[in-house]
Design an enzyme around this catalytic site. Structure first.
Site, PDB file in Angstrom:
ATOM      1  N   ASP A 135       1.461 -93.114  25.602  1.00  0.00           N
ATOM      2  CA  ASP A 135       0.757 -91.978  26.192  1.00  0.00           C
ATOM      3  C   ASP A 135      -0.739 -92.258  26.055  1.00  0.00           C
ATOM      4  O   ASP A 135      -1.283 -92.291  24.950  1.00  0.00           O
ATOM      5  CB  ASP A 135       1.153 -90.683  25.453  1.00  0.00           C
ATOM      6  CG  ASP A 135       0.498 -89.434  26.044  1.00  0.00           C
ATOM      7  OD1 ASP A 135      -0.586 -89.546  26.639  1.00  0.00           O
ATOM      8  OD2 ASP A 135       1.074 -88.332  25.877  1.00  0.00           O
TER       9      ASP A 135
ATOM     10  N   LYS B 220      -5.572 -83.522  32.030  1.00  0.00           N
ATOM     11  CA  LYS B 220      -6.683 -83.620  31.085  1.00  0.00           C
ATOM     12  C   LYS B 220      -7.838 -84.428  31.685  1.00  0.00           C
ATOM     13  O   LYS B 220      -8.460 -83.969  32.612  1.00  0.00           O
ATOM     14  CB  LYS B 220      -6.176 -84.219  29.774  1.00  0.00           C
ATOM     15  CG  LYS B 220      -4.887 -83.579  29.249  1.00  0.00           C
ATOM     16  CD  LYS B 220      -5.082 -82.142  28.800  1.00  0.00           C
ATOM     17  CE  LYS B 220      -3.763 -81.457  28.439  1.00  0.00           C
ATOM     18  NZ  LYS B 220      -2.883 -82.200  27.531  1.00  0.00           N
TER      19      LYS B 220
ATOM     20  N   ARG C 291      10.018 -83.520  48.157  1.00  0.00           N
ATOM     21  CA  ARG C 291      10.406 -83.713  46.751  1.00  0.00           C
ATOM     22  C   ARG C 291      10.400 -85.200  46.391  1.00  0.00           C
ATOM     23  O   ARG C 291      10.196 -85.560  45.242  1.00  0.00           O
ATOM     24  CB  ARG C 291      11.786 -83.097  46.475  1.00  0.00           C
ATOM     25  CG  ARG C 291      12.311 -83.400  45.074  1.00  0.00           C
ATOM     26  CD  ARG C 291      13.308 -82.388  44.539  1.00  0.00           C
ATOM     27  NE  ARG C 291      14.299 -81.962  45.489  1.00  0.00           N
ATOM     28  CZ  ARG C 291      15.335 -82.722  45.930  1.00  0.00           C
ATOM     29  NH1 ARG C 291      15.493 -83.940  45.470  1.00  0.00           N
ATOM     30  NH2 ARG C 291      16.171 -82.246  46.805  1.00  0.00           N
TER      31      ARG C 291
ATOM     32  N   TYR D 262       1.876 -85.674  20.771  1.00  0.00           N
ATOM     33  CA  TYR D 262       1.558 -84.377  21.374  1.00  0.00           C
ATOM     34  C   TYR D 262       2.664 -83.360  21.038  1.00  0.00           C
ATOM     35  O   TYR D 262       3.845 -83.723  21.000  1.00  0.00           O
ATOM     36  CB  TYR D 262       1.422 -84.571  22.885  1.00  0.00           C
ATOM     37  CG  TYR D 262       1.150 -83.299  23.640  1.00  0.00           C
ATOM     38  CD1 TYR D 262      -0.102 -82.696  23.590  1.00  0.00           C
ATOM     39  CD2 TYR D 262       2.141 -82.696  24.401  1.00  0.00           C
ATOM     40  CE1 TYR D 262      -0.347 -81.528  24.281  1.00  0.00           C
ATOM     41  CE2 TYR D 262       1.903 -81.529  25.100  1.00  0.00           C
ATOM     42  CZ  TYR D 262       0.657 -80.941  25.034  1.00  0.00           C
ATOM     43  OH  TYR D 262       0.422 -79.792  25.717  1.00  0.00           O
TER      44      TYR D 262
HETATM   45  C1  LIG Z   1      -1.584 -82.210  27.351  1.00  0.00           C
HETATM   46  C2  LIG Z   1      -0.895 -83.430  26.914  1.00  0.00           C
HETATM   47  C3  LIG Z   1       0.401 -83.718  27.341  1.00  0.00           C
HETATM   48  C4  LIG Z   1       1.195 -82.778  28.225  1.00  0.00           C
HETATM   49  O1  LIG Z   1       0.614 -82.652  29.485  1.00  0.00           O
HETATM   50  P1  LIG Z   1       0.794 -81.341  30.412  1.00  0.00           P
HETATM   51  O2  LIG Z   1       0.111 -81.753  31.664  1.00  0.00           O
HETATM   52  O3  LIG Z   1       0.170 -80.194  29.705  1.00  0.00           O
HETATM   53  O4  LIG Z   1       2.266 -81.150  30.580  1.00  0.00           O
HETATM   54  C5  LIG Z   1       0.979 -84.900  26.905  1.00  0.00           C
HETATM   55  N1  LIG Z   1       0.343 -85.743  26.089  1.00  0.00           N
HETATM   56  C6  LIG Z   1      -0.908 -85.500  25.645  1.00  0.00           C
HETATM   57  C7  LIG Z   1      -1.565 -86.469  24.739  1.00  0.00           C
HETATM   58  C8  LIG Z   1      -1.575 -84.344  26.041  1.00  0.00           C
HETATM   59  O5  LIG Z   1      -2.811 -84.088  25.596  1.00  0.00           O
END
Ligand SMILES: *Cc1c(COP(=O)(O)O)cnc(C)c1O
Length: 397
Positions: free
Chosen positions: A182, A207, A57, A110
């Site tokens: 982000d 992504k 963990r 998001y």
């Molecule tokens: C998909 C996404 C997230 C969240 O990510 P997960 O891996 O699905 O939890 C956060 N910010 C952006 C810009 C995203 O496209």
């Protein structure tokens, strides 16, 4: 020797220290625990005096290789990882914000992030201020009133709005705020927020970093002291990245530059092509000169990304007819994969909103998000052509 370039680093970074038995690839270490015969050594590792692993963990060799790779690519002092992108975001905000604190952000974050701001943080007596995305004066004004965290995302989902990161980071610094960006949509290939003054960069590695839509993960990179406190929050709260997912994400990252370069090119061509249809009433892509923040995008990004969106006349009806006709696109909620992915915003990123709320956010009911894959561009264009043709629409060249 000169420092390696980005593409080279994405292949080699983070791996060497984790190799064993002469293997050239990082092992997937599934062991939950790491044993010690020497009680003093165990103690030294446990208190962080010596490098090593105790319990999965907290740390794991495969996960560490992934963390090191993203750290190098973002040019950060430190990095840590999470089970998902949302875990990276919630753990970061959970580390930084306490009752009575104030956070300034934008309306177009998001969907999950927006829920943290509108649903969860207010319950913890954190004051949340969400400014119109792209309204730099409004953000500066709110930041000047004082805030603990300035949270940004650029480009945004789904209309790819751009925020001037350098200018906003400067505003954040003056009030001592931690500036978080982000960087999921841009990836470090196209944009490096830490060089623009941000303190922390967040990724949904699910992504573009992973790039193959087969593993979930998240990462936070930046200032060492901040990252250590976020790591501590995560090791206790438990949103740990799984070693198998870390391996898949890391393998994907080796081709990050190749993929994103191709996605930049494909998205740009598709954006221009879509503009030639009468039935398409708007195309959103930061690489288009008519994008309202094209100049800022040009300033802070080296590529405009693989994400675009467009709206069609006839709204939902047209979307329902058009999307099933595409041969080379998954109709799905993810993005940043090698395959092209399409989806209506009303079913994906903004499904929780009412039509009125979506309209207020500038999201037409006929908006389609398009995540360009790495297919040959000729095939993607021909595919769009045949899909539009099937609904009686033709490109004006
Ligand atoms: C998909 C996404 C997230 C969240 O990510 P997960 O891996 O699905 O939890 C956060 N910010 C952006 C810009 C995203 O496209």
């Amino acid at each position: 020797m000169k420092e390696a370039r980005f593409g080279t680093k994405s292949i080699w970074a983070g791996e060497k220290d984790q190799l064993a038995f002469g293997a050239t690839q990082v092992p997937v270490v599934h062991s939950v625990s790491f044993g010690y015969d020497d009680m003093d050594e165990w103690y030294d590792v446990a208190i962080g005096k010596k490098p090593g692993h105790i319990y999965g963990r907290n740390t794991n060799p495969t996960v560490q290789a992934f963390e090191e790779k993203i750290r190098v690519l973002e040019g950060a002092e430190a990095s840590t990882s999470f089970s998902t992108g949302m875990a990276a975001i919630s753990n970061t905000l959970g580390t930084l914000l306490f009752p009575g604190d104030r956070v300034v952000s934008i309306k177009d974050t998001y969907g999950g992030t927006n829920k943290i701001f509108t649903e969860f943080l207010p319950k913890q007596q954190v004051e949340v201020v969400l400014c119109d995305t792209g309204d730099h004066e409004a953000i500066e004004k709110e930041v000047a009133k004082g805030c603990k965290v300035l949270y940004l995302e650029s480009p945004t989902n789904p209309t790819v709005k751009i925020t001037d990161i350098e200018r906003m980071a400067r505003a954040g610094k003056t009030v001592g705020a931690t500036v978080v960006v982000d960087n999921t949509f841009a990836t470090p290939v196209n944009q490096q927020p830490l060089t623009l003054g941000a303190d922390l960069v967040i990724h949904s590695a699910t992504k573009f970093l992973g790039g193959h839509a087969d593993a979930l993960g998240g990462a936070v990179c930046g200032d060492k002291t901040l990252v250590e406190s976020i790591y501590h929050y995560r090791e206790i709260n438990g949103a740990t990245l799984d070693p198998m997912a870390a391996y898949l994400l890391m393998r994907g990252m080796k081709t990050l530059k190749l993929r994103v370069d191709q996605q930049n090119k494909n998205a740009a061509e598709i954006a221009r092509y879509l503009q030639t249809f009468d039935v398409v009433d708007a195309v959103f892509y930061p690489g288009l000169p008519e994008h309202p923040h094209h100049d800022i995008a040009k300033q802070q990004m080296t590529g405009f990304g693989g994400m675009l969106s467009f709206s069609v006349k006839g709204g939902v009806e047209t979307v329902r007819d058009l999307l099933p006709k595409l041969k080379y696109a998954n109709r799905a909620a993810n993005l940043g994969s090698v395959e092209t992915v399409v989806g209506p915003s009303r079913t994906t990123s903004h499904v929780e909103c009412t039509p009125a709320e979506r309209a207020a956010m500038g999201i037409p009911e006929g908006l389609i998000r398009y995540s360009a894959g790495i297919e040959d561009i000729e095939d993607l264009i021909e595919d769009l052509a045949q899909a539009f043709q099937a609904i009686g629409q033709f490109a004006n060249s």
